[in-house]
Motif scaffolding. Sequence first.
Motif, PDB file in Angstrom:
ATOM      1  N   VAL A  38       3.939  23.054  -4.504  1.00  0.00           N
ATOM      2  CA  VAL A  38       4.774  24.457  -3.598  1.00  0.00           C
ATOM      3  C   VAL A  38       3.347  24.363  -3.522  1.00  0.00           C
ATOM      4  CG1 VAL A  38       5.471  26.096  -3.808  1.00  0.00           C
ATOM      5  CG2 VAL A  38       6.586  24.593  -4.612  1.00  0.00           C
ATOM      6  N   ASP A  39       3.131  25.541  -1.732  1.00  0.00           N
ATOM      7  CA  ASP A  39       1.562  24.874  -1.301  1.00  0.00           C
ATOM      8  C   ASP A  39       0.634  24.584  -1.857  1.00  0.00           C
ATOM      9  OD1 ASP A  39      -0.280  28.900  -1.846  1.00  0.00           O
ATOM     10  OD2 ASP A  39      -0.076  26.987  -0.242  1.00  0.00           O
ATOM     11  N   ALA A  40       0.739  22.977  -1.199  1.00  0.00           N
ATOM     12  CA  ALA A  40       0.142  22.559  -1.724  1.00  0.00           C
ATOM     13  C   ALA A  40      -0.951  21.945  -0.604  1.00  0.00           C
ATOM     14  CB  ALA A  40       0.963  20.993  -0.987  1.00  0.00           C
ATOM     15  N   GLY A  41      -2.353  21.007  -1.122  1.00  0.00           N
ATOM     16  CA  GLY A  41      -3.266  20.527  -0.273  1.00  0.00           C
ATOM     17  C   GLY A  41      -1.900  19.551   0.843  1.00  0.00           C
ATOM     18  N   ARG A  42      -3.120  19.310   2.062  1.00  0.00           N
ATOM     19  CA  ARG A  42      -2.611  17.936   2.566  1.00  0.00           C
ATOM     20  C   ARG A  42      -2.431  16.733   2.632  1.00  0.00           C
ATOM     21  NH1 ARG A  42      -5.786  20.431   8.059  1.00  0.00           N
ATOM     22  NH2 ARG A  42      -4.844  22.273   6.652  1.00  0.00           N
ATOM     23  N   TYR A  43      -3.340  16.580   1.376  1.00  0.00           N
ATOM     24  CA  TYR A  43      -4.194  14.878   1.349  1.00  0.00           C
ATOM     25  C   TYR A  43      -3.110  13.896   0.167  1.00  0.00           C
ATOM     26  CZ  TYR A  43      -7.601  16.805   4.902  1.00  0.00           C
ATOM     27  OH  TYR A  43      -7.834  17.908   5.521  1.00  0.00           O
ATOM     28  N   ASP A  44      -3.119  14.744  -0.774  1.00  0.00           N
ATOM     29  CA  ASP A  44      -2.569  14.516  -1.849  1.00  0.00           C
ATOM     30  C   ASP A  44      -1.460  13.633  -1.891  1.00  0.00           C
ATOM     31  OD1 ASP A  44      -1.026  16.341  -5.099  1.00  0.00           O
ATOM     32  OD2 ASP A  44      -1.722  14.277  -4.639  1.00  0.00           O
ATOM     33  N   GLY A  45      -0.696  12.899  -1.596  1.00  0.00           N
ATOM     34  CA  GLY A  45       0.006  11.747  -1.176  1.00  0.00           C
ATOM     35  C   GLY A  45       0.085  11.205   0.246  1.00  0.00           C
ATOM     36  N   GLU A  83       6.742  12.264  -6.165  1.00  0.00           N
ATOM     37  CA  GLU A  83       6.242  11.472  -7.045  1.00  0.00           C
ATOM     38  C   GLU A  83       5.806  13.362  -7.974  1.00  0.00           C
ATOM     39  OE1 GLU A  83       3.077  13.005  -7.359  1.00  0.00           O
ATOM     40  OE2 GLU A  83       2.677  11.762  -9.667  1.00  0.00           O
ATOM     41  N   GLU A  84       5.813  14.008  -7.212  1.00  0.00           N
ATOM     42  CA  GLU A  84       5.342  15.130  -8.065  1.00  0.00           C
ATOM     43  C   GLU A  84       6.628  15.429  -8.672  1.00  0.00           C
ATOM     44  OE1 GLU A  84       2.585  16.976  -7.657  1.00  0.00           O
ATOM     45  OE2 GLU A  84       1.811  16.052  -5.846  1.00  0.00           O
ATOM     46  N   GLY A  85       7.516  15.588  -8.420  1.00  0.00           N
ATOM     47  CA  GLY A  85       8.715  15.723  -8.960  1.00  0.00           C
ATOM     48  C   GLY A  85       8.554  17.668  -9.690  1.00  0.00           C
ATOM     49  N   VAL A  86       8.905  17.766  -8.379  1.00  0.00           N
ATOM     50  CA  VAL A  86       8.526  19.489  -8.995  1.00  0.00           C
ATOM     51  C   VAL A  86      10.197  19.863  -8.352  1.00  0.00           C
ATOM     52  CG1 VAL A  86       8.303  21.121  -6.829  1.00  0.00           C
ATOM     53  CG2 VAL A  86       6.121  20.104  -7.623  1.00  0.00           C
ATOM     54  N   LEU A 131       1.056  -1.210   0.326  1.00  0.00           N
ATOM     55  CA  LEU A 131       0.223   0.244  -0.488  1.00  0.00           C
ATOM     56  C   LEU A 131       0.911   1.109  -0.110  1.00  0.00           C
ATOM     57  CD1 LEU A 131      -2.462  -1.215   2.997  1.00  0.00           C
ATOM     58  CD2 LEU A 131      -2.690  -1.719   0.285  1.00  0.00           C
ATOM     59  N   GLY A 132       0.175   2.229  -0.059  1.00  0.00           N
ATOM     60  CA  GLY A 132       1.005   3.451   0.217  1.00  0.00           C
ATOM     61  C   GLY A 132       1.364   4.635  -0.919  1.00  0.00           C
ATOM     62  N   SER A 133       1.833   5.325  -1.047  1.00  0.00           N
ATOM     63  CA  SER A 133       1.713   6.489  -2.240  1.00  0.00           C
ATOM     64  C   SER A 133       2.908   7.770  -1.586  1.00  0.00           C
ATOM     65  CB  SER A 133      -0.033   7.755  -1.807  1.00  0.00           C
ATOM     66  OG  SER A 133       0.269   8.507  -2.590  1.00  0.00           O
ATOM     67  N   HIS A 134       3.556   8.645  -2.123  1.00  0.00           N
ATOM     68  CA  HIS A 134       4.219   9.826  -2.092  1.00  0.00           C
ATOM     69  C   HIS A 134       4.102  11.428  -0.877  1.00  0.00           C
ATOM     70  CE1 HIS A 134       1.764  12.962  -4.001  1.00  0.00           C
ATOM     71  NE2 HIS A 134       1.304  12.453  -4.626  1.00  0.00           N
ATOM     72  N   ILE A 135       5.229  10.665   0.039  1.00  0.00           N
ATOM     73  CA  ILE A 135       4.927  12.056   0.877  1.00  0.00           C
ATOM     74  C   ILE A 135       6.031  13.049   0.698  1.00  0.00           C
ATOM     75  CG2 ILE A 135       7.097  11.463   1.843  1.00  0.00           C
ATOM     76  CD1 ILE A 135       7.184  10.821   4.150  1.00  0.00           C
ATOM     77  N   ILE A 161     -10.738  20.180  -5.880  1.00  0.00           N
ATOM     78  CA  ILE A 161     -10.000  20.789  -5.698  1.00  0.00           C
ATOM     79  C   ILE A 161      -8.323  20.190  -5.018  1.00  0.00           C
ATOM     80  CG2 ILE A 161      -8.711  22.980  -4.538  1.00  0.00           C
ATOM     81  CD1 ILE A 161     -11.465  24.290  -4.919  1.00  0.00           C
ATOM     82  N   SER A 162      -7.416  20.324  -5.903  1.00  0.00           N
ATOM     83  CA  SER A 162      -5.940  19.853  -5.291  1.00  0.00           C
ATOM     84  C   SER A 162      -5.165  20.615  -5.825  1.00  0.00           C
ATOM     85  CB  SER A 162      -6.064  18.521  -6.054  1.00  0.00           C
ATOM     86  OG  SER A 162      -4.397  17.893  -5.504  1.00  0.00           O
ATOM     87  N   HIS A 163      -3.941  20.949  -5.435  1.00  0.00           N
ATOM     88  CA  HIS A 163      -3.049  21.250  -5.972  1.00  0.00           C
ATOM     89  C   HIS A 163      -2.868  22.941  -5.090  1.00  0.00           C
ATOM     90  CE1 HIS A 163      -0.207  18.503  -8.645  1.00  0.00           C
ATOM     91  NE2 HIS A 163      -1.405  17.835  -7.424  1.00  0.00           N
ATOM     92  N   ASN A 164      -3.372  22.654  -4.040  1.00  0.00           N
ATOM     93  CA  ASN A 164      -3.916  23.974  -3.516  1.00  0.00           C
ATOM     94  C   ASN A 164      -4.119  24.223  -2.138  1.00  0.00           C
ATOM     95  OD1 ASN A 164      -6.383  25.758  -3.033  1.00  0.00           O
ATOM     96  ND2 ASN A 164      -7.078  26.351  -5.072  1.00  0.00           N
TER      97      ASN A 164
END
Length: 414
Positions: A86-93, A126-129, A78-82, A380-383
Amino acid sequence: MSTAALGQVLMARLDQLGRISADDGRLNRQPFTPAHRAAIDLVRTWMHEAGMTTRVDPIGNLIGRYEGADPSAPVMMLGSHIDTVVDAGRYDGPLGILVGVAAVGALNEAGERLPFPVEVAAFCDEEGVRFSTTFLGSKAICGTLDPAVLEIRDRDGISIAQALVAFGGDPTRLAEAAYAPGSIRAFLEVHIEQGPVLEAEDRAVGIVTAIQGQSRLAVVLDGMAGHAGTVPMAHRRDALAGAAEVILFVERRCAATPDLVGTVGRIDAQPGAVNVIPGRALLTLDIRAPNDGLRSSAVEEIVQAIRRIAAARGLGCTIGREHDQPAATCAPRLQRWLAQALRAEGLPVKYLSSGAGHDTMAMAGFCPAGMLFVRCKGGISHNPLESITIDDAGTAARVVLRVLRDLADPKART
Ligand code: HGY
Ligand code: MN
Ligand code: MN
Protein backbone atom coordinates in the motif's frame (compact mmCIF):
# COMPACT_ATOMS: atom_id res chain seq x y z
CA MET A 1 18.77 -1.09 -29.11
CA SER A 2 21.13 0.90 -26.84
CA THR A 3 21.07 0.60 -23.06
CA ALA A 4 19.62 4.09 -22.78
CA ALA A 5 16.89 3.31 -25.34
CA LEU A 6 16.05 0.05 -23.55
CA GLY A 7 15.95 1.99 -20.30
CA GLN A 8 13.75 4.74 -21.70
CA VAL A 9 11.09 2.35 -22.94
CA LEU A 10 11.24 0.47 -19.65
CA MET A 11 10.88 3.55 -17.49
CA ALA A 12 7.97 4.90 -19.54
CA ARG A 13 6.19 1.59 -19.13
CA LEU A 14 6.96 1.41 -15.42
CA ASP A 15 5.50 4.88 -15.02
CA GLN A 16 2.38 3.89 -16.95
CA LEU A 17 1.92 0.65 -15.00
CA GLY A 18 2.63 2.54 -11.79
CA ARG A 19 -0.47 4.63 -12.38
CA ILE A 20 -2.78 1.59 -12.22
CA SER A 21 -3.99 1.63 -8.64
CA ALA A 22 -7.13 1.10 -6.55
CA ASP A 23 -6.48 4.44 -4.85
CA ASP A 24 -6.14 8.00 -6.09
CA GLY A 25 -2.79 9.56 -5.31
CA ARG A 26 -0.98 6.40 -4.20
CA LEU A 27 -0.06 3.01 -5.67
CA ASN A 28 -2.11 0.19 -4.14
CA ARG A 29 -2.67 -2.85 -6.37
CA GLN A 30 -3.93 -5.93 -4.59
CA PRO A 31 -4.51 -9.36 -6.14
CA PHE A 32 -7.82 -10.22 -7.79
CA THR A 33 -9.01 -6.63 -7.95
CA PRO A 34 -9.97 -4.37 -10.88
CA ALA A 35 -6.50 -2.77 -10.61
CA HIS A 36 -4.90 -6.22 -10.96
CA ARG A 37 -7.04 -6.89 -14.02
CA ALA A 38 -6.15 -3.51 -15.59
CA ALA A 39 -2.46 -4.14 -14.95
CA ILE A 40 -2.67 -7.57 -16.61
CA ASP A 41 -4.42 -6.05 -19.64
CA LEU A 42 -1.71 -3.41 -20.02
CA VAL A 43 1.28 -5.74 -19.59
CA ARG A 44 -0.39 -8.18 -21.98
CA THR A 45 -0.32 -5.61 -24.79
CA TRP A 46 3.45 -5.15 -24.28
CA MET A 47 3.96 -8.91 -24.27
CA HIS A 48 2.10 -9.19 -27.57
CA GLU A 49 4.22 -6.36 -29.04
CA ALA A 50 7.27 -8.40 -28.00
CA GLY A 51 6.04 -11.35 -30.07
CA MET A 52 4.70 -13.32 -27.13
CA THR A 53 1.50 -15.24 -26.73
CA THR A 54 -0.19 -14.75 -23.36
CA ARG A 55 -2.49 -16.54 -20.94
CA VAL A 56 -3.84 -15.98 -17.45
CA ASP A 57 -3.68 -19.15 -15.36
CA PRO A 58 -6.36 -20.28 -12.84
CA ILE A 59 -4.67 -18.39 -9.95
CA GLY A 60 -4.45 -15.13 -11.89
CA ASN A 61 -0.80 -15.21 -13.03
CA LEU A 62 -0.26 -13.55 -16.41
CA ILE A 63 2.25 -15.59 -18.41
CA GLY A 64 3.79 -14.47 -21.68
CA ARG A 65 5.55 -17.02 -23.89
CA TYR A 66 8.14 -16.43 -26.64
CA GLU A 67 8.24 -19.69 -28.52
CA GLY A 68 11.51 -21.55 -28.89
CA ALA A 69 12.87 -23.44 -31.89
CA ASP A 70 12.04 -26.50 -29.82
CA PRO A 71 8.68 -25.78 -28.16
CA SER A 72 9.05 -28.90 -26.02
CA ALA A 73 12.34 -27.73 -24.46
CA PRO A 74 12.25 -26.69 -20.78
CA VAL A 75 11.31 -23.04 -20.38
CA MET A 76 13.64 -20.26 -19.30
CA MET A 77 11.31 -18.27 -17.03
CA LEU A 78 11.71 -14.59 -16.15
CA GLY A 79 9.37 -12.39 -14.16
CA SER A 80 8.30 -11.04 -10.79
CA HIS A 81 5.10 -9.94 -9.06
CA ILE A 82 2.46 -7.50 -10.32
CA ASP A 83 0.89 -6.81 -6.93
CA THR A 84 2.14 -4.03 -4.64
CA VAL A 85 2.14 -2.99 -1.01
CA VAL A 86 0.00 0.00 0.00
CA ASP A 87 1.38 3.40 -1.05
CA ALA A 88 4.06 1.51 -2.93
CA GLY A 89 6.90 2.40 -5.20
CA ARG A 90 6.42 1.54 -8.88
CA TYR A 91 9.49 -0.69 -9.33
CA ASP A 92 9.06 -3.39 -6.64
CA GLY A 93 7.76 -6.27 -8.77
CA PRO A 94 6.96 -4.67 -12.13
CA LEU A 95 10.65 -4.04 -12.90
CA GLY A 96 11.28 -7.79 -13.10
CA ILE A 97 8.27 -8.36 -15.32
CA LEU A 98 9.04 -5.53 -17.75
CA VAL A 99 12.77 -6.24 -17.97
CA GLY A 100 11.77 -9.74 -19.07
CA VAL A 101 9.39 -8.32 -21.67
CA ALA A 102 12.09 -5.88 -22.87
CA ALA A 103 14.67 -8.66 -23.28
CA VAL A 104 12.22 -10.81 -25.25
CA GLY A 105 11.21 -7.75 -27.29
CA ALA A 106 14.86 -7.25 -28.29
CA LEU A 107 15.09 -10.89 -29.41
CA ASN A 108 11.86 -10.53 -31.36
CA GLU A 109 13.00 -7.29 -32.98
CA ALA A 110 16.19 -9.02 -34.11
CA GLY A 111 14.18 -11.97 -35.40
CA GLU A 112 16.07 -14.23 -33.03
CA ARG A 113 14.53 -17.55 -32.04
CA LEU A 114 16.27 -19.32 -29.12
CA PRO A 115 16.42 -23.12 -28.92
CA PHE A 116 14.11 -23.00 -25.87
CA PRO A 117 10.93 -21.07 -25.03
CA VAL A 118 11.21 -17.99 -22.82
CA GLU A 119 8.31 -17.16 -20.52
CA VAL A 120 7.70 -14.04 -18.48
CA ALA A 121 5.49 -14.44 -15.41
CA ALA A 122 3.57 -11.63 -13.72
CA PHE A 123 2.83 -13.37 -10.42
CA CYS A 124 -0.55 -12.48 -8.91
CA ASP A 125 0.46 -12.07 -5.27
CA GLU A 126 3.89 -11.85 -3.69
CA GLU A 127 3.45 -9.12 -1.10
CA GLY A 128 0.76 -10.96 0.83
CA VAL A 129 -0.81 -7.65 1.88
CA ARG A 130 -4.45 -8.50 1.12
CA PHE A 131 -4.50 -12.06 2.43
CA SER A 132 -1.45 -12.22 4.74
CA THR A 133 -0.05 -15.21 2.90
CA THR A 134 2.44 -14.78 0.11
CA PHE A 135 3.78 -16.33 -3.09
CA LEU A 136 0.27 -17.48 -4.16
CA GLY A 137 1.19 -17.25 -7.86
CA SER A 138 4.69 -18.67 -7.76
CA LYS A 139 3.66 -21.49 -5.40
CA ALA A 140 0.78 -22.41 -7.74
CA ILE A 141 3.25 -22.64 -10.63
CA CYS A 142 5.48 -24.89 -8.52
CA GLY A 143 2.51 -27.02 -7.45
CA THR A 144 3.26 -26.24 -3.80
CA LEU A 145 0.27 -24.03 -3.00
CA ASP A 146 -1.71 -25.55 -0.11
CA PRO A 147 -5.42 -25.37 -1.14
CA ALA A 148 -6.25 -24.64 2.51
CA VAL A 149 -4.94 -21.09 2.03
CA LEU A 150 -7.87 -20.43 -0.29
CA GLU A 151 -10.01 -20.02 2.83
CA ILE A 152 -7.88 -17.15 4.20
CA ARG A 153 -10.01 -14.02 4.29
CA ASP A 154 -9.14 -10.36 3.76
CA ARG A 155 -10.22 -7.55 6.07
CA ASP A 156 -13.63 -7.49 4.37
CA GLY A 157 -14.15 -11.20 5.05
CA ILE A 158 -13.67 -12.20 1.39
CA SER A 159 -11.76 -15.47 0.97
CA ILE A 160 -9.07 -16.00 -1.64
CA ALA A 161 -11.36 -18.51 -3.34
CA GLN A 162 -14.22 -16.01 -3.51
CA ALA A 163 -11.94 -13.22 -4.74
CA LEU A 164 -10.46 -15.53 -7.35
CA VAL A 165 -13.88 -16.53 -8.72
CA ALA A 166 -14.97 -12.89 -8.86
CA PHE A 167 -11.71 -12.15 -10.70
CA GLY A 168 -12.40 -14.83 -13.31
CA GLY A 169 -9.94 -17.35 -11.86
CA ASP A 170 -10.86 -20.87 -10.80
CA PRO A 171 -9.83 -22.19 -7.38
CA THR A 172 -10.89 -25.70 -8.42
CA ARG A 173 -8.30 -25.77 -11.24
CA LEU A 174 -5.15 -24.82 -9.34
CA ALA A 175 -3.52 -28.06 -10.43
CA GLU A 176 -3.61 -26.73 -14.00
CA ALA A 177 -1.42 -23.80 -12.98
CA ALA A 178 1.33 -26.18 -11.87
CA TYR A 179 4.24 -26.87 -14.22
CA ALA A 180 5.57 -30.39 -14.61
CA PRO A 181 8.82 -31.02 -12.70
CA GLY A 182 11.76 -30.33 -15.03
CA SER A 183 9.68 -28.20 -17.40
CA ILE A 184 11.28 -24.98 -16.18
CA ARG A 185 15.00 -24.94 -16.96
CA ALA A 186 15.61 -22.00 -14.62
CA PHE A 187 13.92 -18.93 -13.17
CA LEU A 188 15.62 -15.53 -13.16
CA GLU A 189 14.06 -12.59 -11.30
CA VAL A 190 15.25 -9.01 -11.72
CA HIS A 191 14.29 -6.87 -8.73
CA ILE A 192 15.29 -3.60 -7.11
CA GLU A 193 17.67 -4.20 -4.22
CA GLN A 194 15.45 -2.40 -1.72
CA GLY A 195 18.64 -1.78 0.26
CA PRO A 196 21.68 0.54 0.22
CA VAL A 197 24.54 -1.75 -0.82
CA LEU A 198 24.72 -1.30 -4.61
CA GLU A 199 24.34 2.46 -4.36
CA ALA A 200 27.03 2.65 -1.65
CA GLU A 201 29.43 0.70 -3.88
CA ASP A 202 28.36 2.48 -7.07
CA ARG A 203 27.22 -0.71 -8.77
CA ALA A 204 24.26 -0.70 -11.17
CA VAL A 205 23.44 -4.36 -10.60
CA GLY A 206 24.39 -7.23 -8.29
CA ILE A 207 24.05 -11.03 -8.15
CA VAL A 208 21.93 -12.32 -5.27
CA THR A 209 23.45 -15.21 -3.31
CA ALA A 210 20.68 -15.92 -0.76
CA ILE A 211 17.32 -14.64 0.53
CA GLN A 212 16.60 -14.52 4.23
CA GLY A 213 13.75 -16.54 5.74
CA GLN A 214 10.61 -14.91 7.08
CA SER A 215 7.80 -15.59 9.57
CA ARG A 216 4.52 -13.72 9.70
CA LEU A 217 2.14 -13.92 12.67
CA ALA A 218 -1.25 -12.33 13.45
CA VAL A 219 -1.84 -11.48 17.12
CA VAL A 220 -5.22 -10.66 18.69
CA LEU A 221 -5.32 -9.28 22.26
CA ASP A 222 -8.72 -9.16 23.98
CA GLY A 223 -9.34 -6.95 27.02
CA MET A 224 -12.42 -4.99 28.07
CA ALA A 225 -13.80 -1.94 26.30
CA GLY A 226 -14.87 0.73 28.74
CA HIS A 227 -15.48 4.38 29.43
CA ALA A 228 -12.28 6.41 29.13
CA GLY A 229 -13.43 8.74 31.90
CA THR A 230 -14.82 6.45 34.54
CA VAL A 231 -12.66 3.30 34.65
CA PRO A 232 -9.72 3.75 37.06
CA MET A 233 -6.35 2.81 35.54
CA ALA A 234 -5.89 -0.11 37.94
CA HIS A 235 -9.19 -1.65 36.81
CA ARG A 236 -8.50 -1.57 33.09
CA ARG A 237 -7.80 -4.40 30.65
CA ASP A 238 -6.58 -2.17 27.86
CA ALA A 239 -5.78 -4.26 24.77
CA LEU A 240 -3.90 -1.47 23.00
CA ALA A 241 -1.64 -0.79 25.98
CA GLY A 242 -0.83 -4.50 25.97
CA ALA A 243 -0.07 -4.33 22.26
CA ALA A 244 2.28 -1.41 22.93
CA GLU A 245 4.24 -3.54 25.41
CA VAL A 246 4.41 -6.33 22.79
CA ILE A 247 5.69 -3.94 20.10
CA LEU A 248 8.48 -2.66 22.35
CA PHE A 249 9.45 -6.23 23.31
CA VAL A 250 9.72 -7.19 19.60
CA GLU A 251 11.86 -4.11 18.92
CA ARG A 252 14.19 -4.74 21.85
CA ARG A 253 14.53 -8.49 21.20
CA CYS A 254 15.37 -8.01 17.52
CA ALA A 255 17.63 -4.99 18.00
CA ALA A 256 19.68 -7.04 20.47
CA THR A 257 20.47 -9.77 17.89
CA PRO A 258 22.63 -9.09 14.84
CA ASP A 259 20.97 -10.07 11.51
CA LEU A 260 17.53 -10.43 13.15
CA VAL A 261 14.79 -7.97 12.13
CA GLY A 262 11.26 -7.69 13.51
CA THR A 263 8.41 -5.43 12.44
CA VAL A 264 4.89 -4.76 13.63
CA GLY A 265 3.53 -3.37 10.38
CA ARG A 266 -0.14 -3.09 11.14
CA ILE A 267 -2.19 -2.49 14.30
CA ASP A 268 -5.92 -2.18 14.74
CA ALA A 269 -7.40 -0.86 18.02
CA GLN A 270 -11.09 -1.63 18.44
CA PRO A 271 -13.61 -0.16 18.69
CA GLY A 272 -11.30 2.76 17.85
CA ALA A 273 -13.10 5.66 19.54
CA VAL A 274 -11.26 8.46 21.32
CA ASN A 275 -13.17 7.97 24.57
CA VAL A 276 -13.33 4.15 24.68
CA ILE A 277 -10.69 1.95 26.27
CA PRO A 278 -9.65 -0.45 23.45
CA GLY A 279 -11.20 -3.82 24.12
CA ARG A 280 -9.34 -5.51 21.27
CA ALA A 281 -6.02 -4.97 19.50
CA LEU A 282 -4.92 -6.80 16.36
CA LEU A 283 -1.29 -6.65 15.29
CA THR A 284 0.90 -8.26 12.64
CA LEU A 285 4.44 -9.55 13.18
CA ASP A 286 7.13 -9.95 10.50
CA ILE A 287 10.32 -11.63 11.77
CA ARG A 288 13.29 -12.33 9.48
CA ALA A 289 16.85 -13.60 9.60
CA PRO A 290 19.35 -15.18 7.18
CA ASN A 291 19.58 -18.16 9.53
CA ASP A 292 16.39 -20.20 10.02
CA GLY A 293 17.37 -21.36 13.52
CA LEU A 294 17.95 -17.79 14.65
CA ARG A 295 14.59 -16.77 13.26
CA SER A 296 12.57 -19.63 14.72
CA SER A 297 14.07 -19.28 18.19
CA ALA A 298 13.31 -15.55 18.13
CA VAL A 299 9.73 -16.28 17.04
CA GLU A 300 9.26 -18.74 19.93
CA GLU A 301 10.67 -16.26 22.45
CA ILE A 302 8.41 -13.51 21.13
CA VAL A 303 5.35 -15.79 21.26
CA GLN A 304 6.11 -16.63 24.91
CA ALA A 305 6.59 -12.95 25.73
CA ILE A 306 3.25 -12.08 24.14
CA ARG A 307 1.51 -14.74 26.23
CA ARG A 308 3.31 -13.46 29.38
CA ILE A 309 2.36 -9.83 28.72
CA ALA A 310 -1.27 -10.80 28.00
CA ALA A 311 -1.53 -12.90 31.17
CA ALA A 312 -0.06 -10.14 33.33
CA ARG A 313 -2.65 -7.72 31.95
CA GLY A 314 -5.61 -10.10 32.07
CA LEU A 315 -5.88 -10.07 28.27
CA GLY A 316 -7.05 -12.89 26.06
CA CYS A 317 -4.49 -13.74 23.41
CA THR A 318 -4.60 -15.65 20.12
CA ILE A 319 -1.55 -15.95 17.89
CA GLY A 320 -1.95 -17.09 14.26
CA ARG A 321 1.12 -18.31 12.40
CA GLU A 322 0.26 -17.02 8.94
CA HIS A 323 3.42 -17.65 6.97
CA ASP A 324 6.76 -19.35 7.37
CA GLN A 325 9.28 -19.31 4.52
CA PRO A 326 12.76 -20.78 5.04
CA ALA A 327 15.80 -18.90 3.78
CA ALA A 328 16.61 -19.69 0.15
CA THR A 329 19.96 -20.03 -1.63
CA CYS A 330 20.18 -18.78 -5.21
CA ALA A 331 21.28 -21.55 -7.57
CA PRO A 332 25.06 -21.51 -8.20
CA ARG A 333 24.43 -21.97 -11.90
CA LEU A 334 22.28 -18.83 -12.05
CA GLN A 335 24.99 -16.95 -10.17
CA ARG A 336 27.53 -18.30 -12.68
CA TRP A 337 25.40 -17.35 -15.70
CA LEU A 338 24.90 -13.86 -14.31
CA ALA A 339 28.60 -13.40 -13.50
CA GLN A 340 29.51 -14.51 -17.03
CA ALA A 341 26.98 -12.07 -18.51
CA LEU A 342 28.19 -9.17 -16.32
CA ARG A 343 31.79 -9.78 -17.37
CA ALA A 344 30.77 -10.01 -21.03
CA GLU A 345 28.95 -6.69 -20.64
CA GLY A 346 32.01 -5.12 -19.03
CA LEU A 347 30.29 -4.78 -15.66
CA PRO A 348 31.84 -5.46 -12.24
CA VAL A 349 30.66 -8.67 -10.58
CA LYS A 350 29.11 -7.92 -7.19
CA TYR A 351 27.42 -10.50 -4.92
CA LEU A 352 24.98 -9.65 -2.14
CA SER A 353 22.20 -11.27 -0.10
CA SER A 354 18.55 -10.23 0.08
CA GLY A 355 16.77 -9.02 3.22
CA ALA A 356 13.52 -8.79 1.30
CA GLY A 357 11.48 -11.82 0.32
CA HIS A 358 10.85 -12.67 -3.33
CA ASP A 359 9.02 -15.17 -5.52
CA THR A 360 12.47 -16.63 -6.18
CA MET A 361 12.20 -18.22 -2.72
CA ALA A 362 9.16 -20.22 -3.86
CA MET A 363 10.67 -21.03 -7.27
CA ALA A 364 13.99 -22.15 -5.75
CA GLY A 365 12.33 -25.31 -4.44
CA PHE A 366 11.15 -26.25 -7.92
CA CYS A 367 13.89 -25.27 -10.37
CA PRO A 368 17.28 -23.51 -10.36
CA ALA A 369 16.39 -19.92 -9.41
CA GLY A 370 18.36 -16.72 -9.10
CA MET A 371 18.12 -12.96 -8.93
CA LEU A 372 19.73 -9.87 -10.34
CA PHE A 373 19.39 -6.82 -8.09
CA VAL A 374 19.18 -3.31 -9.49
CA ARG A 375 20.43 -0.30 -7.54
CA CYS A 376 17.71 1.90 -6.05
CA LYS A 377 18.12 5.41 -4.68
CA GLY A 378 18.86 5.44 -0.96
CA GLY A 379 17.78 1.80 -0.81
CA ILE A 380 14.26 3.14 -0.36
CA SER A 381 11.37 0.77 -1.11
CA HIS A 382 7.79 0.06 -0.01
CA ASN A 383 7.54 3.81 -0.36
CA PRO A 384 6.52 6.05 -3.29
CA LEU A 385 10.02 7.57 -3.14
CA GLU A 386 11.40 4.31 -4.61
CA SER A 387 13.50 5.22 -7.65
CA ILE A 388 15.95 3.80 -10.18
CA THR A 389 17.73 5.31 -13.19
CA ILE A 390 17.04 4.84 -16.89
CA ASP A 391 20.57 3.54 -17.41
CA ASP A 392 20.35 0.97 -14.62
CA ALA A 393 17.01 -0.28 -15.96
CA GLY A 394 18.57 -0.61 -19.41
CA THR A 395 21.63 -2.34 -17.97
CA ALA A 396 19.45 -4.95 -16.28
CA ALA A 397 17.68 -5.67 -19.58
CA ARG A 398 21.05 -5.94 -21.35
CA VAL A 399 22.32 -8.44 -18.77
CA VAL A 400 19.19 -10.60 -19.05
CA LEU A 401 19.46 -10.53 -22.85
CA ARG A 402 23.08 -11.62 -22.56
CA VAL A 403 22.13 -14.53 -20.25
CA LEU A 404 19.45 -15.69 -22.71
CA ARG A 405 21.83 -15.52 -25.69
CA ASP A 406 24.61 -17.26 -23.74
CA LEU A 407 22.19 -20.10 -22.90
CA ALA A 408 21.29 -20.38 -26.59
CA ASP A 409 24.94 -21.08 -27.36
CA PRO A 410 25.25 -24.87 -27.71
CA LYS A 411 28.64 -24.67 -25.99
CA ALA A 412 26.95 -22.97 -22.99
CA ARG A 413 27.71 -24.56 -19.63
CA THR A 414 24.25 -25.20 -18.24
O1 HGY B 1 8.13 -8.31 2.29
C1 HGY B 1 8.98 -8.51 1.44
O2 HGY B 1 10.11 -8.78 1.73
C2 HGY B 1 8.62 -8.43 -0.02
O3 HGY B 1 8.65 -7.10 -0.42
N1 HGY B 1 7.35 -9.02 -0.25
MN1 MN C 1 9.06 -7.40 -4.45
MN1 MN D 1 7.77 -5.74 -1.77
